[in-house]
Design a protein around this motif. Structure first.
Motif, short mmCIF file in Angstrom:
data_model
loop_
_atom_site.label_atom_id
_atom_site.label_comp_id
_atom_site.label_asym_id
_atom_site.label_seq_id
_atom_site.Cartn_x
_atom_site.Cartn_y
_atom_site.Cartn_z
N GLY A 132 0.82 -1.19 0.00
CA GLY A 132 0.00 0.00 0.00
C GLY A 132 0.87 1.25 0.00
O GLY A 132 2.10 1.17 0.14
N PRO A 133 0.27 2.43 -0.17
CA PRO A 133 1.05 3.67 -0.16
C PRO A 133 1.76 3.86 1.18
O PRO A 133 1.16 3.63 2.24
CB PRO A 133 0.00 4.76 -0.38
CG PRO A 133 -1.17 4.06 -0.98
CD PRO A 133 -1.16 2.68 -0.41
N ALA A 134 3.03 4.24 1.12
CA ALA A 134 3.81 4.48 2.33
C ALA A 134 4.59 5.78 2.14
O ALA A 134 5.55 5.81 1.36
CB ALA A 134 4.77 3.32 2.60
N PRO A 135 4.17 6.85 2.77
CA PRO A 135 4.85 8.15 2.60
C PRO A 135 6.35 8.06 2.86
O PRO A 135 6.79 7.45 3.84
CB PRO A 135 4.16 9.04 3.65
CG PRO A 135 2.81 8.42 3.82
CD PRO A 135 3.03 6.94 3.68
N GLY A 136 7.11 8.65 1.94
CA GLY A 136 8.56 8.68 2.07
C GLY A 136 9.26 7.42 1.63
O GLY A 136 10.48 7.33 1.73
N LYS A 137 8.51 6.44 1.13
CA LYS A 137 9.12 5.16 0.73
C LYS A 137 8.63 4.77 -0.66
O LYS A 137 7.42 4.60 -0.85
CB LYS A 137 8.78 4.08 1.75
CG LYS A 137 9.43 2.74 1.47
CD LYS A 137 9.06 1.71 2.55
CE LYS A 137 9.71 0.37 2.26
NZ LYS A 137 9.33 -0.64 3.30
N PRO A 138 9.53 4.63 -1.65
CA PRO A 138 9.08 4.24 -2.99
C PRO A 138 8.48 2.82 -2.97
O PRO A 138 8.99 1.93 -2.30
CB PRO A 138 10.35 4.29 -3.83
CG PRO A 138 11.46 4.18 -2.86
CD PRO A 138 10.98 4.81 -1.58
N ALA A 139 7.39 2.64 -3.69
CA ALA A 139 6.68 1.36 -3.68
C ALA A 139 7.14 0.46 -4.82
O ALA A 139 7.26 0.90 -5.97
CB ALA A 139 5.18 1.60 -3.79
#
Length: 539
Positions: A132-139
């Protein structure tokens, strides 16, 4: 537009209402939960309303202890994936309007085995996760597999998680995060095509292979020759392809090699068949000595040593092209009348002390020995088992086609079996519904776990009398997909009522259409036309 009467319009509305109510509404929790994957994996979990958008530079990262992808099978599979998820749409390359945490930058694939050999029993399992989306971390999506072929299946599943958003004009993965664990139920999941009754151009065969990969079928059973034509070049006996319909309806050795290569790079093996001693009239066009006589032309002459020299030459040529563990030797529907009415064969039978049934057994067993000498294990149609099963080589796989109950007897005798019973898995039976394809259970009435393992899988058969290049795809699909889920998905995950999977199968059929495969509507019988105006997803 053609005019319609008022009554016709009412009928169409009634039909639309019937199909919408009966089939289009989500009939099960897995559909309501948004799982549209076909065939259904072993385990699937997913999120709710979050989504990721596929980045412009979406890329592949590969890793493995000894895996190098030297043959570029995985790299090519990834390139095909990008084409599949775009489904010819013009994708907006400007993603700056999305938060960086909502972009899916690539897929990280870990393959354990360094080998890219494709053979019966290869490990096809995989694990796929999309975060899922994780701010500050490329997915990144993450795909783990024992072999490159498991990884290819994982890519096919990932492609079904992707969809084109018509508002934002980008590719997205909805309902993240996803976690999928998957492996096939059976190692042999086949589709037969017949290029003797009608010639199939190479481009058509390649499209069939592509569509097989989408449904996770993994064996193309190539019934190359039969009574009507012998289209394949055989260097050992070059006159054999004089039996082709025309000079333009042939396959060179290079063509056959290319089909095998093309299939292998998509995780599909090619099982070649040379059907003997019946179904072989076309052989004698180039070599008349193979016929019992000019007036009585099949089965092949059992009394002539030249017959077995030709079979040996064919299987020698096969062994240089078709590297799959098995070769199919046919052996079905043998009418021995020509042997009993042809004087020189009749005399041969008398000297050998044989009846025609003995000669049939002699022929099949001798052909088996020739195939074994070329390193093959064997597949024979079920008549050979029904007539003299105890004398077949223990390396024989019996191919059931006449009806149910045969597999039970085969595995009880300690032999392996492939299920293709004609009442449920013959695609040329146009009146057989997809529901019957889905409900056909290869292990029916086989309760012993040891005997269950002897059923290596099943196969749907597209015999060529009623198909050519103009209609083969819509005759195969979507009914072959119904059988594909039966062969891939673990038994406990299969729907007990086929109607429970209508919406998901219709979705897969529409996906095939989007990918350029001419799959027919789900709601009719084989090769049916759409029943009227309406959405692809309800027909």
């Amino acid at each position: 537009m053609a005019p319609h009467s008022h009554s016709s319009a009412i009928l169409l509305l009634l039909l639309f209402f019937y199909f919408s109510v009966s089939f289009a509404a989500p009939p099960s929790n897995e559909i309501a939960g948004g799982v549209r994957i076909w065939p259904l994996p072993v385990s699937v979990t997913h999120g709710g309303h979050h989504r990721l958008y596929v980045a412009k530079d979406f890329h592949l990262i590969t890793q493995g202890s000894n895996f190098s992808d030297a043959s570029r099978i995985l790299e090519d599979g990834f390139s095909r994936l990008l084409d599949l998820v775009r489904v010819a749409h013009v994708v907006d390359a400007n993603l700056s309007r999305f938060a960086s945490s909502s972009l899916l930058h690539g897929i990280h694939i870990v393959v354990s085995s360094p080998s890219d050999e494709l053979q019966y029993g290869v490990d096809e399992s995989y694990r796929l996760s999309v975060p899922g989306p994780a701010p500050g971390k490329p997915a990144y999506a993450y795909l783990q597999a024992r072999t490159v072929y498991g990884a290819l299946h994982g890519l096919q599943t990932f492609s079904q998680l992707c969809s084109f958003n018509f508002e934002s004009r980008v590719i997205e993965v909805r309902m993240v995060p996803w976690n999928i664990i998957d492996q096939p139920r059976f190692s042999y999941r086949g589709l037969l095509i017949d290029t003797s009754r009608h010639y199939q151009p190479l481009a058509v065969i390649k499209k069939v292979i592509d569509s097989m990969a989408y449904a996770k079928l993994n064996v193309l059973h190539w019934h190359i020759v039969d009574t009507q034509s012998f289209p394949l070049e055989m260097p050992s006996f070059p006159n054999l392809w004089f039996g082709a319909y025309s000079k333009q309806e042939r396959y060179t050795i290079a063509d056959a090699t290319e089909i095998v290569r093309y299939a292998q790079r998509r995780g599909v093996s090619v099982l070649a068949e040379v059907d003997v001693p019946g179904h072989a009239l076309s052989w004698g066009v180039g070599y008349p000595a193979l016929w019992p006589s000019k007036d009585c032309q099949q089965p092949l002459d059992v009394s002539n040593e030249f017959t077995f020299q030709v079979i040996d030459g064919i299987l020698s040529d096969f062994s240089k092209i078709f590297k799959y563990r098995f070769v199919h030797l046919g052996g079905d529907e043998v009418n021995t009348t020509c042997w009993t009415v042809t004087p020189h064969i009749k005399n041969w039978l008398r000297k050998k002390g044989m009846k025609e049934s003995d000669a049939y057994k002699y022929f099949v067993l001798r052909a088996q020995k020739i195939a074994l000498s070329h390193g093959y294990e064997l597949v024979n149609w079920e008549e050979t088992f029904n007539d003299f099963g105890s004398e077949l080589s223990r390396k024989t796989v019996v191919h059931n086609w006449l009806g149910t109950g045969v597999a039970q007897k085969v595995v009880a005798a300690g032999l392996r079996c492939i299920v293709s019973n004609q009442d449920s898995w013959y695609l040329d039976h146009i009146d057989t519904s997809w529901e019957k394809f889905y409900a056909n259970e290869p292990l029916q009435n086989i309760k012993n776990p040891r005997q269950q393992k002897l059923v290596i899988g099943g196969e749907v058969c597209m015999w060529g009398e009623v198909v050519d290049a103009s209609n083969i795809e819509q005759t195969i699909w979507p009914r072959a997909a119904a059988a594909a889920e039966r062969l891939w998905t673990q038994y406990d995950n299969l729907a007990k009522d086929p109607r429970q999977v209508f919406a998901r199968l219709a979705h897969f059929r529409c996906l095939l259409n989007q990918r350029g495969i001419d799959a027919a509507p789900v709601s009719g019988l084989g090769r049916s036309d759409p029943w009227g105006p309406g959405s692809c997803f309800v027909q």
